[in-house]
Scaffold this active site. Sequence first.
Site, short mmCIF file in Angstrom:
data_model
loop_
_atom_site.label_atom_id
_atom_site.label_comp_id
_atom_site.label_asym_id
_atom_site.label_seq_id
_atom_site.Cartn_x
_atom_site.Cartn_y
_atom_site.Cartn_z
N ASP A 178 86.67 -6.11 22.81
CA ASP A 178 85.34 -6.17 23.27
C ASP A 178 84.96 -4.96 24.22
OD1 ASP A 178 82.71 -7.23 23.51
OD2 ASP A 178 83.02 -7.47 25.49
N GLU A 237 86.33 -1.94 20.09
CA GLU A 237 84.75 -1.64 20.02
C GLU A 237 84.78 -0.48 21.16
OE1 GLU A 237 80.56 -3.58 21.18
OE2 GLU A 237 82.30 -3.83 22.36
O1 TEU Z 1 79.05 -5.21 23.47
C1 TEU Z 1 79.37 -3.99 24.32
C2 TEU Z 1 78.73 -2.79 24.16
O2 TEU Z 1 79.49 -1.81 24.38
C3 TEU Z 1 77.41 -2.53 23.63
O3 TEU Z 1 76.64 -3.58 23.53
C4 TEU Z 1 77.01 -1.41 24.38
O4 TEU Z 1 76.59 -2.05 25.67
C5 TEU Z 1 75.79 -0.84 23.87
O5 TEU Z 1 75.62 -0.95 22.69
C6 TEU Z 1 75.74 0.66 24.36
O6 TEU Z 1 75.55 1.68 23.54
C7 TEU Z 1 79.98 -6.31 23.53
C8 TEU Z 1 79.76 -7.20 22.45
O7 TEU Z 1 79.69 -6.90 21.18
C9 TEU Z 1 78.16 -7.74 23.05
O8 TEU Z 1 77.84 -8.99 22.41
C10 TEU Z 1 78.52 -8.07 24.51
O9 TEU Z 1 77.11 -8.37 25.13
C11 TEU Z 1 79.11 -7.17 25.37
O10 TEU Z 1 80.11 -6.37 24.73
C12 TEU Z 1 79.59 -7.68 26.73
O11 TEU Z 1 80.57 -8.49 26.56
#
Ligand code: TEU
Length: 562
Positions: free
Chosen positions: A201, A258
Amino acid sequence: MERKWWHGRTAYQIYPKSFLDTNGDGIGDLRGVISKLDYLRELGIGLIWLSPVYASPLADQGYDISDYYRIDPRFGTMDDMDELIREAKRRDIGVVMDLVVNHCSDEHEWFRKACEDPAGKYGQYFYIRERKPGEALPCNWRSYFGGPVWSPLPGHDNLVYLHLFHRKQPDLNWENPEVRREIYTMINWWLDKGLAGFRIDAIINIKKALPFRDYPADRDDGMCSVDNMLFAARGVLDFLDEMANETFRKYDAFTVGEVFNERPEELPLFIGDSGCFSTMFDFAETVLNQGPEGWHAQAPITPEQYKAACFRSQAKTRDTGFLCNIIENHDEPRGVSRYLPAGTCTGPYAMAAKKLLGGLNFMLRGLPFLYQGQEIGMENTHCERIEEVDDISARDQYRVALAAGLSAREAMESVNRFSRDNARTPFQWDASANAGFTSGTPWLPVNPNYREINLEAQRSDPDSVWNFYRALTALRENPEYREAVVYGETKPYLPGQKNLMAYFRRAPSNVLLVIGNFQDAPQKVRLPHAAKTVVLNNLRECVIKNGVLYARPWQFVVLAMK
Ligand code: TEU
Ligand code: CA
Protein backbone atom coordinates in the site's frame (compact mmCIF):
# COMPACT_ATOMS: atom_id res chain seq x y z
CA MET A 1 12.80 -11.87 -18.88
CA GLU A 2 12.80 -14.60 -16.29
CA ARG A 3 9.57 -16.64 -16.10
CA LYS A 4 7.73 -16.74 -12.81
CA TRP A 5 5.12 -19.05 -11.30
CA TRP A 6 2.49 -16.32 -11.21
CA HIS A 7 2.82 -14.97 -14.76
CA GLY A 8 0.12 -17.12 -16.33
CA ARG A 9 -2.46 -16.63 -13.59
CA THR A 10 -5.46 -14.35 -13.30
CA ALA A 11 -5.62 -12.33 -10.09
CA TYR A 12 -8.67 -11.07 -8.20
CA GLN A 13 -9.01 -8.40 -5.54
CA ILE A 14 -11.38 -9.06 -2.67
CA TYR A 15 -12.69 -6.22 -0.55
CA PRO A 16 -13.66 -8.43 2.39
CA LYS A 17 -16.04 -6.01 4.03
CA SER A 18 -18.27 -6.10 0.95
CA PHE A 19 -17.76 -9.63 -0.37
CA LEU A 20 -19.99 -11.95 1.67
CA ASP A 21 -21.33 -11.75 5.21
CA THR A 22 -21.89 -15.12 6.89
CA ASN A 23 -23.04 -14.09 10.39
CA GLY A 24 -25.62 -11.42 9.64
CA ASP A 25 -23.77 -8.42 11.10
CA GLY A 26 -23.81 -6.70 7.71
CA ILE A 27 -20.03 -6.91 7.31
CA GLY A 28 -18.36 -9.32 4.93
CA ASP A 29 -15.97 -11.76 6.60
CA LEU A 30 -13.25 -14.35 6.06
CA ARG A 31 -15.72 -17.23 6.30
CA GLY A 32 -17.50 -15.59 3.40
CA VAL A 33 -14.30 -15.63 1.38
CA ILE A 34 -13.58 -19.26 2.30
CA SER A 35 -17.05 -20.27 1.18
CA LYS A 36 -16.46 -18.73 -2.24
CA LEU A 37 -13.10 -20.29 -3.07
CA ASP A 38 -14.75 -22.80 -5.38
CA TYR A 39 -16.50 -19.93 -7.08
CA LEU A 40 -13.18 -18.17 -7.64
CA ARG A 41 -11.64 -21.34 -9.03
CA GLU A 42 -14.58 -21.70 -11.38
CA LEU A 43 -13.91 -18.16 -12.58
CA GLY A 44 -10.31 -19.15 -13.33
CA ILE A 45 -8.65 -17.20 -10.50
CA GLY A 46 -5.16 -18.22 -9.35
CA LEU A 47 -4.30 -15.38 -6.95
CA ILE A 48 -6.41 -13.35 -4.56
CA TRP A 49 -5.50 -10.10 -2.84
CA LEU A 50 -7.45 -9.33 0.32
CA SER A 51 -7.81 -5.69 1.27
CA PRO A 52 -6.85 -5.32 4.97
CA VAL A 53 -8.42 -7.61 7.56
CA TYR A 54 -6.02 -6.75 10.39
CA ALA A 55 -7.21 -5.29 13.70
CA SER A 56 -8.29 -1.75 12.95
CA PRO A 57 -10.62 1.03 14.07
CA LEU A 58 -11.68 1.13 10.38
CA ALA A 59 -11.24 4.91 10.14
CA ASP A 60 -10.05 4.23 6.59
CA GLN A 61 -11.66 0.82 6.20
CA GLY A 62 -8.73 -1.17 7.55
CA TYR A 63 -5.96 0.90 6.00
CA ASP A 64 -5.38 2.07 9.57
CA ILE A 65 -3.94 -0.93 11.39
CA SER A 66 -3.82 -1.09 15.17
CA ASP A 67 -2.28 -4.58 15.37
CA TYR A 68 -0.47 -6.24 12.47
CA TYR A 69 -0.56 -9.63 14.20
CA ARG A 70 -4.30 -9.86 14.71
CA ILE A 71 -7.37 -10.29 12.55
CA ASP A 72 -10.11 -7.81 13.29
CA PRO A 73 -12.96 -9.71 15.01
CA ARG A 74 -15.40 -8.19 12.54
CA PHE A 75 -13.62 -10.14 9.78
CA GLY A 76 -13.06 -13.32 11.78
CA THR A 77 -10.23 -15.03 13.63
CA MET A 78 -6.65 -16.04 12.97
CA ASP A 79 -7.94 -19.62 12.60
CA ASP A 80 -10.19 -18.42 9.79
CA MET A 81 -7.21 -16.77 8.13
CA ASP A 82 -5.09 -19.92 8.43
CA GLU A 83 -7.94 -21.96 7.03
CA LEU A 84 -8.32 -19.55 4.12
CA ILE A 85 -4.63 -19.83 3.23
CA ARG A 86 -4.79 -23.63 3.47
CA GLU A 87 -8.03 -24.07 1.54
CA ALA A 88 -6.92 -21.66 -1.16
CA LYS A 89 -3.63 -23.51 -1.58
CA ARG A 90 -5.55 -26.78 -2.03
CA ARG A 91 -7.23 -25.16 -5.01
CA ASP A 92 -3.96 -23.73 -6.30
CA ILE A 93 -4.94 -20.19 -5.38
CA GLY A 94 -2.32 -17.99 -3.75
CA VAL A 95 -3.45 -15.59 -1.02
CA VAL A 96 -1.98 -12.09 -0.97
CA MET A 97 -2.57 -9.73 1.94
CA ASP A 98 -2.40 -5.97 2.02
CA LEU A 99 0.80 -4.56 3.50
CA VAL A 100 0.07 -1.14 4.95
CA VAL A 101 3.32 0.16 6.39
CA ASN A 102 3.55 3.78 5.35
CA HIS A 103 1.45 4.44 8.41
CA CYS A 104 -0.38 2.61 11.16
CA SER A 105 -3.42 3.55 13.24
CA ASP A 106 -3.28 6.19 15.95
CA GLU A 107 -4.68 3.37 18.10
CA HIS A 108 -1.60 1.20 17.49
CA GLU A 109 0.41 0.57 20.64
CA TRP A 110 3.44 2.31 19.06
CA PHE A 111 1.55 5.56 18.65
CA ARG A 112 -0.03 5.37 22.08
CA LYS A 113 3.41 4.99 23.61
CA ALA A 114 4.73 7.84 21.47
CA CYS A 115 2.01 10.06 22.90
CA GLU A 116 2.89 9.00 26.44
CA ASP A 117 6.56 9.76 25.96
CA PRO A 118 7.40 11.65 22.76
CA ALA A 119 11.07 11.87 23.76
CA GLY A 120 11.32 8.10 24.27
CA LYS A 121 11.87 5.18 21.91
CA TYR A 122 8.43 5.26 20.29
CA GLY A 123 8.58 8.98 19.62
CA GLN A 124 11.20 8.03 17.06
CA TYR A 125 8.73 5.68 15.32
CA PHE A 126 6.84 8.67 13.94
CA TYR A 127 7.49 12.15 12.62
CA ILE A 128 6.90 14.44 15.59
CA ARG A 129 7.90 18.08 15.46
CA GLU A 130 7.71 21.04 17.76
CA ARG A 131 5.22 23.76 17.00
CA LYS A 132 4.58 26.59 19.41
CA PRO A 133 1.07 28.07 19.41
CA GLY A 134 0.77 30.64 16.62
CA GLU A 135 3.76 29.27 14.70
CA ALA A 136 3.48 27.87 11.18
CA LEU A 137 3.33 24.10 10.69
CA PRO A 138 6.59 22.36 9.69
CA CYS A 139 5.39 22.36 6.06
CA ASN A 140 2.34 23.22 3.96
CA TRP A 141 1.51 19.82 2.46
CA ARG A 142 -2.15 18.90 2.13
CA SER A 143 -3.05 15.42 3.31
CA TYR A 144 -4.59 13.05 0.75
CA PHE A 145 -7.87 13.21 2.60
CA GLY A 146 -7.86 16.98 3.08
CA GLY A 147 -6.50 19.40 5.66
CA PRO A 148 -2.86 19.76 6.71
CA VAL A 149 -0.63 16.69 7.07
CA TRP A 150 0.13 17.82 10.64
CA SER A 151 -2.15 17.38 13.65
CA PRO A 152 -1.52 18.11 17.32
CA LEU A 153 -0.01 15.16 19.16
CA PRO A 154 -2.67 14.13 21.69
CA GLY A 155 -1.70 15.41 25.12
CA HIS A 156 0.98 17.80 23.86
CA ASP A 157 0.02 21.32 22.81
CA ASN A 158 3.48 22.13 21.50
CA LEU A 159 3.92 19.04 19.32
CA VAL A 160 2.50 17.93 15.98
CA TYR A 161 2.79 14.61 14.11
CA LEU A 162 2.80 13.84 10.40
CA HIS A 163 0.02 11.99 8.59
CA LEU A 164 -0.04 12.03 4.79
CA PHE A 165 -3.46 10.38 4.92
CA HIS A 166 -6.11 10.72 7.66
CA ARG A 167 -5.14 12.05 11.09
CA LYS A 168 -5.90 8.56 12.40
CA GLN A 169 -3.09 7.26 10.14
CA PRO A 170 0.22 8.56 11.55
CA ASP A 171 3.17 8.03 9.19
CA LEU A 172 5.85 5.60 10.35
CA ASN A 173 9.39 6.91 10.37
CA TRP A 174 11.19 4.66 7.89
CA GLU A 175 14.46 6.49 8.55
CA ASN A 176 14.53 4.70 11.90
CA PRO A 177 16.16 1.25 11.45
CA GLU A 178 14.20 -0.09 14.42
CA VAL A 179 10.93 0.65 12.67
CA ARG A 180 12.13 -1.11 9.56
CA ARG A 181 13.20 -4.13 11.57
CA GLU A 182 9.79 -4.37 13.25
CA ILE A 183 8.13 -4.29 9.83
CA TYR A 184 10.39 -6.97 8.33
CA THR A 185 9.80 -9.27 11.29
CA MET A 186 6.07 -8.87 10.84
CA ILE A 187 6.24 -9.56 7.09
CA ASN A 188 8.21 -12.75 7.64
CA TRP A 189 5.80 -13.88 10.34
CA TRP A 190 3.02 -13.75 7.77
CA LEU A 191 5.05 -15.34 4.98
CA ASP A 192 5.88 -18.21 7.35
CA LYS A 193 2.15 -18.86 7.53
CA GLY A 194 2.17 -19.72 3.85
CA LEU A 195 0.98 -16.47 2.41
CA ALA A 196 1.80 -16.10 -1.29
CA GLY A 197 2.77 -12.47 -0.84
CA PHE A 198 1.59 -8.91 -0.46
CA ARG A 199 0.01 -5.98 -2.21
CA ILE A 200 1.99 -3.06 -0.91
CA ASP A 201 0.00 0.00 0.00
CA ALA A 202 0.95 3.61 -0.78
CA ILE A 203 4.57 2.54 -0.73
CA ILE A 204 6.10 5.49 -2.56
CA ASN A 205 5.15 7.66 0.39
CA ILE A 206 7.51 5.97 2.85
CA LYS A 207 10.43 8.15 1.72
CA LYS A 208 10.01 11.76 2.80
CA ALA A 209 11.99 14.60 1.30
CA LEU A 210 13.68 15.96 4.42
CA PRO A 211 13.96 18.43 6.01
CA PHE A 212 10.28 19.35 5.81
CA ARG A 213 9.68 22.44 3.72
CA ASP A 214 6.92 24.29 1.89
CA TYR A 215 6.19 24.00 -1.82
CA PRO A 216 4.10 26.48 -3.83
CA ALA A 217 0.43 26.36 -2.86
CA ASP A 218 -1.88 24.92 -5.53
CA ARG A 219 -5.29 25.83 -4.06
CA ASP A 220 -6.72 28.77 -2.12
CA ASP A 221 -6.17 26.86 1.11
CA GLY A 222 -2.45 27.75 0.91
CA MET A 223 -1.43 24.11 0.85
CA CYS A 224 0.16 21.91 -1.82
CA SER A 225 -0.25 18.35 -3.03
CA VAL A 226 2.02 15.71 -1.47
CA ASP A 227 3.13 14.99 -5.04
CA ASN A 228 5.63 17.86 -4.77
CA MET A 229 7.39 16.06 -1.96
CA LEU A 230 7.26 12.70 -3.74
CA PHE A 231 8.85 14.29 -6.75
CA ALA A 232 11.65 15.76 -4.66
CA ALA A 233 12.29 12.67 -2.52
CA ARG A 234 15.20 10.40 -3.37
CA GLY A 235 16.07 6.97 -2.02
CA VAL A 236 12.81 5.04 -1.71
CA LEU A 237 14.40 2.16 -3.58
CA ASP A 238 17.10 1.79 -0.92
CA PHE A 239 14.38 1.06 1.61
CA LEU A 240 12.52 -1.23 -0.75
CA ASP A 241 15.59 -3.20 -1.74
CA GLU A 242 16.45 -3.74 1.90
CA MET A 243 12.87 -4.85 2.60
CA ALA A 244 12.93 -7.28 -0.36
CA ASN A 245 16.23 -8.78 0.82
CA GLU A 246 15.08 -9.16 4.38
CA THR A 247 11.71 -10.64 3.45
CA PHE A 248 10.17 -11.32 0.01
CA ARG A 249 13.25 -12.64 -1.78
CA LYS A 250 13.78 -15.32 0.84
CA TYR A 251 10.33 -16.72 0.09
CA ASP A 252 10.00 -16.10 -3.66
CA ALA A 253 6.89 -14.19 -2.62
CA PHE A 254 4.60 -12.44 -5.07
CA THR A 255 4.50 -8.71 -4.47
CA VAL A 256 2.55 -6.01 -6.21
CA GLY A 257 3.33 -2.41 -5.40
CA GLU A 258 0.91 0.46 -5.34
CA VAL A 259 3.34 2.73 -7.13
CA PHE A 260 2.04 5.97 -8.56
CA ASN A 261 5.00 8.12 -9.38
CA GLU A 262 8.06 6.15 -10.47
CA ARG A 263 10.71 7.77 -12.62
CA PRO A 264 11.26 6.08 -15.99
CA GLU A 265 14.77 4.91 -15.14
CA GLU A 266 13.45 3.29 -11.94
CA LEU A 267 11.07 0.86 -13.64
CA PRO A 268 13.57 -2.04 -13.82
CA LEU A 269 14.49 -1.45 -10.18
CA PHE A 270 10.85 -1.87 -9.25
CA ILE A 271 9.75 -4.75 -11.48
CA GLY A 272 12.74 -5.96 -13.49
CA ASP A 273 14.22 -9.44 -12.97
CA SER A 274 15.96 -8.32 -9.79
CA GLY A 275 13.46 -5.62 -8.90
CA CYS A 276 12.18 -5.11 -5.38
CA PHE A 277 8.63 -6.15 -6.35
CA SER A 278 7.24 -8.82 -8.65
CA THR A 279 4.97 -6.32 -10.32
CA MET A 280 3.04 -3.12 -9.79
CA PHE A 281 -0.31 -1.76 -10.86
CA ASP A 282 -0.66 0.15 -14.08
CA PHE A 283 -2.30 3.41 -13.03
CA ALA A 284 -1.72 5.18 -16.35
CA GLU A 285 -5.44 5.02 -17.17
CA THR A 286 -6.50 5.67 -13.57
CA VAL A 287 -4.73 9.02 -13.33
CA LEU A 288 -5.88 10.37 -16.71
CA ASN A 289 -7.23 13.94 -16.41
CA GLN A 290 -6.40 14.20 -12.70
CA GLY A 291 -5.24 17.60 -11.47
CA PRO A 292 -4.62 19.50 -8.24
CA GLU A 293 -8.12 21.05 -8.29
CA GLY A 294 -9.77 17.79 -7.29
CA TRP A 295 -12.53 15.54 -8.61
CA HIS A 296 -14.93 18.29 -9.60
CA ALA A 297 -12.52 19.55 -12.27
CA GLN A 298 -11.84 16.13 -13.81
CA ALA A 299 -12.95 15.70 -17.42
CA PRO A 300 -14.33 12.36 -18.62
CA ILE A 301 -11.85 10.00 -20.25
CA THR A 302 -12.22 9.43 -23.99
CA PRO A 303 -11.59 6.10 -25.73
CA GLU A 304 -8.63 7.70 -27.52
CA GLN A 305 -7.07 8.72 -24.22
CA TYR A 306 -7.69 5.29 -22.76
CA LYS A 307 -6.07 3.56 -25.71
CA ALA A 308 -3.04 5.85 -25.73
CA ALA A 309 -2.46 5.34 -22.00
CA CYS A 310 -2.64 1.54 -22.33
CA PHE A 311 -0.22 1.54 -25.23
CA ARG A 312 2.26 3.79 -23.42
CA SER A 313 2.33 1.40 -20.48
CA GLN A 314 2.72 -1.61 -22.74
CA ALA A 315 5.65 0.05 -24.52
CA LYS A 316 7.47 1.08 -21.37
CA THR A 317 7.36 -2.42 -19.84
CA ARG A 318 8.03 -4.37 -23.04
CA ASP A 319 11.51 -5.58 -22.09
CA THR A 320 11.31 -5.04 -18.36
CA GLY A 321 8.50 -6.94 -16.72
CA PHE A 322 4.82 -7.28 -16.03
CA LEU A 323 2.38 -4.63 -14.86
CA CYS A 324 -0.97 -5.54 -13.31
CA ASN A 325 -3.78 -4.43 -15.58
CA ILE A 326 -6.91 -3.13 -13.90
CA ILE A 327 -10.01 -1.20 -14.81
CA GLU A 328 -10.98 -0.54 -11.17
CA ASN A 329 -10.16 -1.22 -7.54
CA HIS A 330 -11.52 -0.26 -4.11
CA ASP A 331 -10.28 3.32 -4.51
CA GLU A 332 -11.69 3.98 -7.96
CA PRO A 333 -15.07 4.21 -9.66
CA ARG A 334 -16.32 1.12 -11.45
CA GLY A 335 -14.44 0.83 -14.76
CA VAL A 336 -17.58 0.44 -16.84
CA SER A 337 -19.01 3.66 -15.38
CA ARG A 338 -15.79 5.52 -15.99
CA TYR A 339 -14.14 4.44 -19.25
CA LEU A 340 -17.32 3.87 -21.24
CA PRO A 341 -18.95 7.11 -22.39
CA ALA A 342 -21.78 8.43 -20.20
CA GLY A 343 -25.04 6.58 -20.75
CA THR A 344 -23.46 3.44 -22.20
CA CYS A 345 -24.34 1.25 -19.21
CA THR A 346 -28.03 2.14 -19.51
CA GLY A 347 -28.10 2.02 -23.31
CA PRO A 348 -28.77 -0.81 -25.76
CA TYR A 349 -25.08 -1.78 -26.01
CA ALA A 350 -24.34 -2.08 -22.28
CA MET A 351 -23.50 -5.80 -22.41
CA ALA A 352 -21.27 -5.57 -25.44
CA ALA A 353 -19.49 -2.47 -24.15
CA LYS A 354 -18.78 -3.96 -20.74
CA LYS A 355 -17.29 -7.03 -22.38
CA LEU A 356 -15.26 -4.89 -24.76
CA LEU A 357 -13.69 -2.89 -21.93
CA GLY A 358 -12.96 -6.04 -19.95
CA GLY A 359 -11.55 -7.82 -22.99
CA LEU A 360 -9.32 -4.98 -24.15
CA ASN A 361 -7.82 -4.66 -20.69
CA PHE A 362 -7.55 -8.37 -19.99
CA MET A 363 -5.74 -9.17 -23.23
CA LEU A 364 -2.94 -6.64 -22.63
CA ARG A 365 0.44 -8.04 -21.70
CA GLY A 366 0.77 -8.27 -17.92
CA LEU A 367 -1.17 -9.77 -15.06
CA PRO A 368 -4.92 -9.23 -15.35
CA PHE A 369 -6.25 -8.18 -11.96
CA LEU A 370 -10.03 -8.31 -11.61
CA TYR A 371 -11.82 -6.49 -8.82
CA GLN A 372 -14.78 -8.18 -7.14
CA GLY A 373 -17.98 -7.56 -9.09
CA GLN A 374 -16.15 -6.56 -12.26
CA GLU A 375 -16.84 -10.05 -13.60
CA ILE A 376 -20.59 -9.36 -13.52
CA GLY A 377 -20.31 -5.80 -14.78
CA MET A 378 -21.15 -4.01 -11.52
CA GLU A 379 -21.66 -0.27 -11.92
CA ASN A 380 -21.26 2.93 -9.89
CA THR A 381 -23.88 3.59 -7.24
CA HIS A 382 -25.71 6.85 -6.57
CA CYS A 383 -26.16 9.04 -3.49
CA GLU A 384 -28.52 12.00 -3.18
CA ARG A 385 -26.89 13.61 -0.18
CA ILE A 386 -23.37 13.69 1.22
CA GLU A 387 -24.62 12.17 4.51
CA GLU A 388 -25.21 8.91 2.61
CA VAL A 389 -21.53 8.72 1.66
CA ASP A 390 -19.15 6.69 3.82
CA ASP A 391 -15.84 7.30 2.00
CA ILE A 392 -13.64 9.84 3.82
CA SER A 393 -12.01 10.87 0.58
CA ALA A 394 -15.36 11.60 -1.07
CA ARG A 395 -16.48 13.66 1.91
CA ASP A 396 -13.34 15.76 1.59
CA GLN A 397 -13.78 16.17 -2.15
CA TYR A 398 -17.32 17.37 -1.54
CA ARG A 399 -15.96 20.18 0.64
CA VAL A 400 -13.30 20.96 -1.98
CA ALA A 401 -15.97 21.28 -4.66
CA LEU A 402 -18.10 23.60 -2.50
CA ALA A 403 -15.05 25.72 -1.68
CA ALA A 404 -14.38 26.03 -5.41
CA GLY A 405 -17.84 27.57 -5.82
CA LEU A 406 -19.88 24.60 -7.01
CA SER A 407 -23.46 24.15 -5.84
CA ALA A 408 -24.31 21.29 -3.49
CA ARG A 409 -25.92 19.52 -6.41
CA GLU A 410 -22.86 19.89 -8.64
CA ALA A 411 -20.60 18.83 -5.80
CA MET A 412 -22.68 15.65 -5.37
CA GLU A 413 -22.35 14.97 -9.07
CA SER A 414 -18.58 14.85 -8.82
CA VAL A 415 -18.81 12.75 -5.65
CA ASN A 416 -21.07 10.29 -7.45
CA ARG A 417 -18.62 10.03 -10.32
CA PHE A 418 -15.57 9.31 -8.19
CA SER A 419 -16.57 8.22 -4.68
CA ARG A 420 -14.68 5.18 -3.46
CA ASP A 421 -18.05 3.86 -2.25
CA ASN A 422 -18.83 3.10 -5.90
CA ALA A 423 -16.61 0.04 -5.80
CA ARG A 424 -17.38 -0.78 -2.18
CA THR A 425 -21.09 -1.58 -2.38
CA PRO A 426 -21.76 -5.24 -1.55
CA PHE A 427 -21.17 -7.96 -4.13
CA GLN A 428 -24.36 -8.78 -5.98
CA TRP A 429 -24.76 -12.54 -5.62
CA ASP A 430 -28.44 -12.91 -6.49
CA ALA A 431 -31.82 -11.13 -6.70
CA SER A 432 -32.87 -11.90 -3.12
CA ALA A 433 -32.91 -9.26 -0.34
CA ASN A 434 -29.59 -7.36 -0.08
CA ALA A 435 -28.36 -9.17 -3.19
CA GLY A 436 -27.64 -12.25 -1.08
CA PHE A 437 -24.75 -10.41 0.60
CA THR A 438 -26.15 -10.46 4.12
CA SER A 439 -29.19 -11.53 6.12
CA GLY A 440 -28.77 -8.36 8.21
CA THR A 441 -28.36 -4.72 7.26
CA PRO A 442 -25.41 -4.19 4.93
CA TRP A 443 -22.81 -1.71 6.22
CA LEU A 444 -23.11 0.13 2.91
CA PRO A 445 -26.35 -0.01 0.90
CA VAL A 446 -26.49 -2.49 -1.96
CA ASN A 447 -26.63 -0.94 -5.43
CA PRO A 448 -30.37 -0.95 -6.31
CA ASN A 449 -29.57 -2.44 -9.73
CA TYR A 450 -28.84 -5.84 -8.09
CA ARG A 451 -32.14 -7.28 -9.32
CA GLU A 452 -30.87 -7.00 -12.90
CA ILE A 453 -27.14 -7.31 -12.30
CA ASN A 454 -26.26 -10.33 -10.18
CA LEU A 455 -24.21 -13.47 -10.42
CA GLU A 456 -27.06 -15.96 -10.28
CA ALA A 457 -28.81 -14.43 -13.28
CA GLN A 458 -25.56 -14.40 -15.25
CA ARG A 459 -24.54 -17.97 -14.55
CA SER A 460 -27.38 -19.40 -16.58
CA ASP A 461 -27.07 -16.87 -19.41
CA PRO A 462 -24.45 -17.93 -21.98
CA ASP A 463 -24.21 -14.33 -23.23
CA SER A 464 -23.61 -12.79 -19.80
CA VAL A 465 -20.68 -10.60 -18.85
CA TRP A 466 -19.70 -13.30 -16.37
CA ASN A 467 -19.50 -16.03 -18.98
CA PHE A 468 -17.43 -13.71 -21.12
CA TYR A 469 -14.91 -13.21 -18.30
CA ARG A 470 -14.82 -16.97 -17.90
CA ALA A 471 -13.90 -17.27 -21.57
CA LEU A 472 -11.13 -14.71 -21.05
CA THR A 473 -9.59 -16.54 -18.10
CA ALA A 474 -9.92 -19.84 -19.96
CA LEU A 475 -8.07 -18.38 -22.93
CA ARG A 476 -5.19 -17.47 -20.63
CA GLU A 477 -4.93 -21.14 -19.67
CA ASN A 478 -5.53 -22.54 -23.14
CA PRO A 479 -2.37 -24.48 -24.14
CA GLU A 480 -2.70 -23.40 -27.76
CA TYR A 481 -2.79 -19.64 -27.10
CA ARG A 482 -1.23 -19.35 -23.67
CA GLU A 483 2.18 -18.33 -24.91
CA ALA A 484 0.78 -15.43 -26.93
CA VAL A 485 -1.75 -14.39 -24.28
CA VAL A 486 0.73 -14.39 -21.42
CA TYR A 487 4.05 -13.50 -22.99
CA GLY A 488 3.31 -12.28 -26.50
CA GLU A 489 4.67 -8.87 -27.42
CA THR A 490 2.03 -6.13 -27.70
CA LYS A 491 2.06 -4.19 -30.94
CA PRO A 492 -0.61 -1.53 -31.54
CA TYR A 493 -2.55 -1.99 -34.79
CA LEU A 494 -4.00 1.05 -36.62
CA PRO A 495 -3.45 3.24 -33.52
CA GLY A 496 -4.51 6.33 -35.50
CA GLN A 497 -7.98 5.00 -36.34
CA LYS A 498 -10.40 6.81 -34.06
CA ASN A 499 -12.35 4.84 -31.45
CA LEU A 500 -10.63 1.67 -32.53
CA MET A 501 -8.39 -0.03 -30.01
CA ALA A 502 -6.53 -2.89 -31.64
CA TYR A 503 -3.26 -4.67 -30.98
CA PHE A 504 -1.32 -7.78 -31.81
CA ARG A 505 -0.06 -10.19 -29.23
CA ARG A 506 2.81 -11.93 -30.96
CA ALA A 507 4.51 -15.12 -29.85
CA PRO A 508 6.70 -17.39 -31.99
CA SER A 509 3.96 -20.03 -31.87
CA ASN A 510 1.08 -17.80 -32.95
CA VAL A 511 -0.16 -14.27 -33.39
CA LEU A 512 -3.40 -12.92 -31.98
CA LEU A 513 -5.09 -9.74 -33.12
CA VAL A 514 -7.28 -8.08 -30.50
CA ILE A 515 -9.84 -5.62 -31.89
CA GLY A 516 -12.32 -3.42 -30.06
CA ASN A 517 -14.73 -1.00 -31.70
CA PHE A 518 -14.90 1.54 -28.89
CA GLN A 519 -18.09 3.38 -29.96
CA ASP A 520 -21.84 3.26 -30.54
CA ALA A 521 -21.45 3.14 -34.35
CA PRO A 522 -20.23 0.37 -36.65
CA GLN A 523 -16.68 0.64 -37.96
CA LYS A 524 -14.68 -1.00 -40.75
CA VAL A 525 -11.34 -2.46 -39.79
CA ARG A 526 -8.94 -3.50 -42.55
CA LEU A 527 -7.13 -6.66 -41.50
CA PRO A 528 -3.39 -6.95 -42.15
CA HIS A 529 -3.92 -10.41 -43.68
CA ALA A 530 -6.28 -13.30 -43.37
CA ALA A 531 -7.42 -14.56 -40.00
CA LYS A 532 -7.38 -18.24 -39.14
CA THR A 533 -10.09 -18.34 -36.49
CA VAL A 534 -12.20 -16.15 -34.29
CA VAL A 535 -10.95 -17.08 -30.86
CA LEU A 536 -13.25 -14.79 -28.90
CA ASN A 537 -16.19 -12.58 -29.81
CA ASN A 538 -18.53 -10.52 -27.62
CA LEU A 539 -21.32 -10.77 -30.21
CA ARG A 540 -22.83 -13.71 -32.06
CA GLU A 541 -21.45 -12.84 -35.48
CA CYS A 542 -18.18 -11.68 -36.90
CA VAL A 543 -18.39 -10.38 -40.45
CA ILE A 544 -15.14 -10.41 -42.43
CA LYS A 545 -15.34 -9.72 -46.17
CA ASN A 546 -12.45 -9.06 -48.57
CA GLY A 547 -10.01 -8.55 -45.74
CA VAL A 548 -12.25 -6.12 -43.86
CA LEU A 549 -13.87 -6.69 -40.48
CA TYR A 550 -17.29 -5.02 -40.36
CA ALA A 551 -17.29 -4.37 -36.65
CA ARG A 552 -20.69 -3.79 -35.02
CA PRO A 553 -21.04 -1.12 -32.29
CA TRP A 554 -18.87 -2.15 -29.31
CA GLN A 555 -17.77 -5.35 -30.99
CA PHE A 556 -14.72 -7.00 -29.49
CA VAL A 557 -12.95 -9.92 -31.16
CA VAL A 558 -9.75 -11.83 -30.74
CA LEU A 559 -8.54 -13.31 -34.02
CA ALA A 560 -5.86 -15.92 -34.47
CA MET A 561 -3.89 -14.80 -37.51
CA LYS A 562 -2.36 -16.96 -40.22
O1 TEU B 1 -4.24 4.31 -1.53
C1 TEU B 1 -3.15 5.19 -1.58
C2 TEU B 1 -3.06 6.12 -2.61
O2 TEU B 1 -1.92 6.48 -2.83
C3 TEU B 1 -4.17 6.72 -3.34
O3 TEU B 1 -5.38 6.74 -2.72
C4 TEU B 1 -3.72 8.10 -3.56
O4 TEU B 1 -3.85 8.82 -2.40
C5 TEU B 1 -4.48 8.85 -4.60
O5 TEU B 1 -5.00 8.05 -5.56
C6 TEU B 1 -3.51 9.85 -5.19
O6 TEU B 1 -3.46 9.81 -6.55
C7 TEU B 1 -4.07 3.33 -0.58
C8 TEU B 1 -5.29 2.48 -0.42
O7 TEU B 1 -5.54 1.80 -1.61
C9 TEU B 1 -6.42 3.32 0.05
O8 TEU B 1 -7.61 2.59 0.15
C10 TEU B 1 -6.05 3.90 1.39
O9 TEU B 1 -7.02 4.81 1.80
C11 TEU B 1 -4.70 4.59 1.34
O10 TEU B 1 -3.70 3.85 0.68
C12 TEU B 1 -4.18 4.83 2.73
O11 TEU B 1 -3.75 3.64 3.28
CA1 CA C 1 -19.98 -10.72 9.09
